[in-house]
Design an enzyme around this catalytic site. Structure first.
Site, PDB file in Angstrom:
ATOM      1  N   CYS A   1       5.050   6.772   2.282  1.00  0.00           N
ATOM      2  CA  CYS A   1       6.448   6.952   1.651  1.00  0.00           C
ATOM      3  C   CYS A   1       6.677   8.379   1.236  1.00  0.00           C
ATOM      4  O   CYS A   1       7.641   8.756   1.506  1.00  0.00           O
ATOM      5  CB  CYS A   1       6.686   5.945   0.444  1.00  0.00           C
TER       6      CYS A   1
ATOM      7  N   HIS B   1      11.163   7.576  -5.275  1.00  0.00           N
ATOM      8  CA  HIS B   1      10.113   8.696  -5.344  1.00  0.00           C
ATOM      9  C   HIS B   1      11.000  10.067  -5.370  1.00  0.00           C
ATOM     10  O   HIS B   1      11.868  10.145  -4.607  1.00  0.00           O
ATOM     11  CB  HIS B   1       9.143   8.798  -4.332  1.00  0.00           C
TER      12      HIS B   1
HETATM   13  N1  NAP Z   1       5.063   0.043  -1.907  1.00  0.00           N
HETATM   14  C1  NAP Z   1       5.583   1.052  -1.349  1.00  0.00           C
HETATM   15  O1  NAP Z   1       6.405   1.848  -1.406  1.00  0.00           O
HETATM   16  C2  NAP Z   1       4.843   1.267  -0.007  1.00  0.00           C
HETATM   17  C3  NAP Z   1       5.471   2.272   0.750  1.00  0.00           C
HETATM   18  C4  NAP Z   1       4.732   2.454   2.048  1.00  0.00           C
HETATM   19  C5  NAP Z   1       3.634   1.607   2.410  1.00  0.00           C
HETATM   20  N2  NAP Z   1       3.086   0.793   1.616  1.00  0.00           N
HETATM   21  C6  NAP Z   1       2.087   0.122   2.063  1.00  0.00           C
HETATM   22  O2  NAP Z   1       2.365  -1.312   2.456  1.00  0.00           O
HETATM   23  C7  NAP Z   1       1.170  -2.029   2.097  1.00  0.00           C
HETATM   24  C8  NAP Z   1       1.745  -3.266   1.253  1.00  0.00           C
HETATM   25  O3  NAP Z   1       2.075  -2.658  -0.005  1.00  0.00           O
HETATM   26  P1  NAP Z   1       3.225  -3.353  -0.953  1.00  0.00           P
HETATM   27  O4  NAP Z   1       3.670  -2.447  -1.979  1.00  0.00           O
HETATM   28  O5  NAP Z   1       4.005  -4.344  -0.258  1.00  0.00           O
HETATM   29  O6  NAP Z   1       2.134  -4.355  -1.632  1.00  0.00           O
HETATM   30  P2  NAP Z   1       2.154  -5.769  -2.450  1.00  0.00           P
HETATM   31  O7  NAP Z   1       3.314  -5.918  -3.007  1.00  0.00           O
HETATM   32  O8  NAP Z   1       0.909  -6.174  -3.445  1.00  0.00           O
HETATM   33  O9  NAP Z   1       2.068  -7.012  -1.340  1.00  0.00           O
HETATM   34  C9  NAP Z   1       0.893  -7.042  -0.365  1.00  0.00           C
HETATM   35  C10 NAP Z   1       1.282  -8.069   0.568  1.00  0.00           C
HETATM   36  O10 NAP Z   1       0.047  -8.261   1.417  1.00  0.00           O
HETATM   37  C11 NAP Z   1      -0.408  -9.802   1.542  1.00  0.00           C
HETATM   38  N3  NAP Z   1      -1.656  -9.994   1.591  1.00  0.00           N
HETATM   39  C12 NAP Z   1      -2.648  -9.366   0.797  1.00  0.00           C
HETATM   40  N4  NAP Z   1      -3.891 -10.035   1.182  1.00  0.00           N
HETATM   41  C13 NAP Z   1      -3.517 -10.469   2.402  1.00  0.00           C
HETATM   42  C14 NAP Z   1      -4.607 -11.320   3.264  1.00  0.00           C
HETATM   43  N5  NAP Z   1      -5.879 -11.428   3.215  1.00  0.00           N
HETATM   44  N6  NAP Z   1      -4.007 -12.013   4.257  1.00  0.00           N
HETATM   45  C15 NAP Z   1      -2.463 -11.933   4.474  1.00  0.00           C
HETATM   46  N7  NAP Z   1      -1.661 -11.275   3.494  1.00  0.00           N
HETATM   47  C16 NAP Z   1      -2.243 -10.838   2.605  1.00  0.00           C
HETATM   48  C17 NAP Z   1       0.150 -10.295   0.091  1.00  0.00           C
HETATM   49  O11 NAP Z   1       0.473 -11.809   0.318  1.00  0.00           O
HETATM   50  P3  NAP Z   1       0.185 -12.735  -0.963  1.00  0.00           P
HETATM   51  O12 NAP Z   1       1.472 -12.411  -1.971  1.00  0.00           O
HETATM   52  O13 NAP Z   1      -0.238 -14.046  -0.373  1.00  0.00           O
HETATM   53  O14 NAP Z   1      -0.796 -12.089  -1.861  1.00  0.00           O
HETATM   54  C18 NAP Z   1       1.511  -9.632  -0.097  1.00  0.00           C
HETATM   55  O15 NAP Z   1       2.384 -10.046   0.906  1.00  0.00           O
HETATM   56  C19 NAP Z   1      -0.120  -1.216   1.554  1.00  0.00           C
HETATM   57  O16 NAP Z   1      -0.634  -1.059   2.655  1.00  0.00           O
HETATM   58  C20 NAP Z   1       0.606  -0.033   1.212  1.00  0.00           C
HETATM   59  O17 NAP Z   1      -0.042   1.026   0.921  1.00  0.00           O
HETATM   60  C21 NAP Z   1       3.573   0.574   0.461  1.00  0.00           C
END
Ligand code: NAP
Length: 349
Positions: free
Chosen positions: A134, A250
């Protein structure tokens, strides 16, 4: 034509924003699959006014799917990408899993749209397009026109990154800490699961884990991904990335040194004309980009452009964008739109 889309990590911070982005941009969806972990069994996600049940992600989840938007963490992407490719689905991956893989394109549609097609030539990691980190996306949207015009020699970056960048549970933790402190708890009594220290009312110079060189992974993502996207390994990049208790958006202070000289007015004109950028730069009226105004917006806001008299051909700028929109969901959906516009994905029969 419309497409079968799967969102991997649909219940997360990025996944929820992907659902909203597909709706808001009227993305041509014929069928949507909401995939998450067993923890989310029984939950539903509303898409276009309809409750879609969340399915537990398995290797069979991709049958008939044309496009996968994935944001369930790097380990999950690594585990499931081969199954998605075997089903003939293009995976647009938000995690860090494949970004620096040689045969995986790292795409920001305003900057390097032509690279997207490379995913069809990849042999080791086929049908994967990586969405950059991001903090890198918003920076390169602003820097690309400057690099094209004058060649960037060096970047010195300090970030002020929102807590939602660490996921939905991190925001909950921050809110709980604020409540606990207001009820009289001490710093030492606060629960810290998502960060090494309390994030409430704090600034943590620690995003992702530390590496042997004492930089964090987040800092090195900014170094390596910037060079890959701008296709120039000679650019010197150094970064300090800091987590702050802002919910969304950010902010980045970027010191840029170019090979050729540019005036501040030339830079302002480039930013004003750059796709996806908005110039907010009138200090007399206290006009500069702010995270609270970037929240929910698609654009990258740029201001505080001023000459750095301490180095040749150098200037400073302040770059702000919503980490969940352009930093994640919007960039991914724009890549999917690009694939459709260029006829690179066709709906399966
Ligand atoms: N947040 C940001 O600004 C941002 C920006 C760019 C990239 N990212 C990347 O995007 C990814 C997710 O980030 P996020 O911020 O959305 O995290 P988050 O809010 O913690 O969400 C994680 C998601 O992944 C799912 N998940 C986790 N373990 C799993 C499994 N074993 N099988 C299937 N689904 C699973 C979770 O499902 P449950 O709800 O069922 O646990 C939830 O839907 C990360 O790799 C992060 O680095 C994030």
């Amino acid at each position: 034509m419309s497409y079968r889309v799967a969102i991997m990590g649909a219940t997360g911070a990025v996944g929820q924003e992907m659902t909203r982005t597909l709706e808001q941009r009227a993305f041509p969806v014929s069928q949507i699959k909401m995939l998450a972990s067993e923890r989310s069994e029984g939950k539903t996600v509303v898409f276009r006014g309809r409750r879609v049940p969340v399915e537990v992600l398995t290797k069979d989840s991709f049958k008939g799917v044309d496009i996968v938007l994935s944001s369930a963490g790097a380990a999950i992407s690594i585990e499931f990408a081969p199954a998605a490719a075997a089903a003939g689905a293009v995976m647009i991956d938000n995690t860090s899993a494949f970004r620096m893989e040689k045969d995986v394109p790292l795409v920001v549609p305003e900057v390097n749209p032509d690279r997207a097609a490379d995913c069809f030539k990849a042999t080791k990691n086929p049908l994967i397009i990586a969405n950059p980190n991001c903090s890198t996306i918003q920076m390169v949207v602003a820097l690309a026109p400057i690099h094209r015009a004058a060649g960037i020699r060096r970047l010195v970056i300090s970030t002020y990154q929102a807590t939602s960048g660490a996921g939905a549970p991190a925001v909950e933790e921050m809110m709980q800490q604020i409540r606990d402190l207001s009820m009289g708890k001490n710093w030492s009594d606060l629960a810290c699961k998502n960060f090494a220290h309390p994030i409430a009312y704090n600034a943590l110079p620690h995003i992702d884990s530390f590496l042997d060189n004492e930089y964090t992974k987040e800092e090195m993502k900014m170094v390596n991904e910037t060079r890959k996207i701008l296709e120039d390994d000679s650019i010197g990049v150094t970064a300090t990335t800091v987590r702050i208790p802002v919910v969304r958006g950010h902010s980045e202070s970027v010191n840029v040194q170019t090979h050729k000289p540019l005036t501040v007015e030339q830079i302002r004109k480039m930013i004003a004309e750059a796709p996806g950028c908005v110039l907010v730069d009138n200090v007399k009226n206290a006009d500069y980009p702010l995270a609270i105004y970037a929240d929910g917006r698609d654009e990258t806001f740029v201001g505080r452009i001023r000459k750095d008299d301490s180095a040749e051909n150098a200037f400073n700028m302040w770059i702000v964008s919503d980490n969940l929109r352009k930093g994640a969901a919007l960039n991914a959906v724009q890549i999917a739109e690009l694939l459709i516009e260029r006829g690179l994905v066709k709906p399966k029969k």
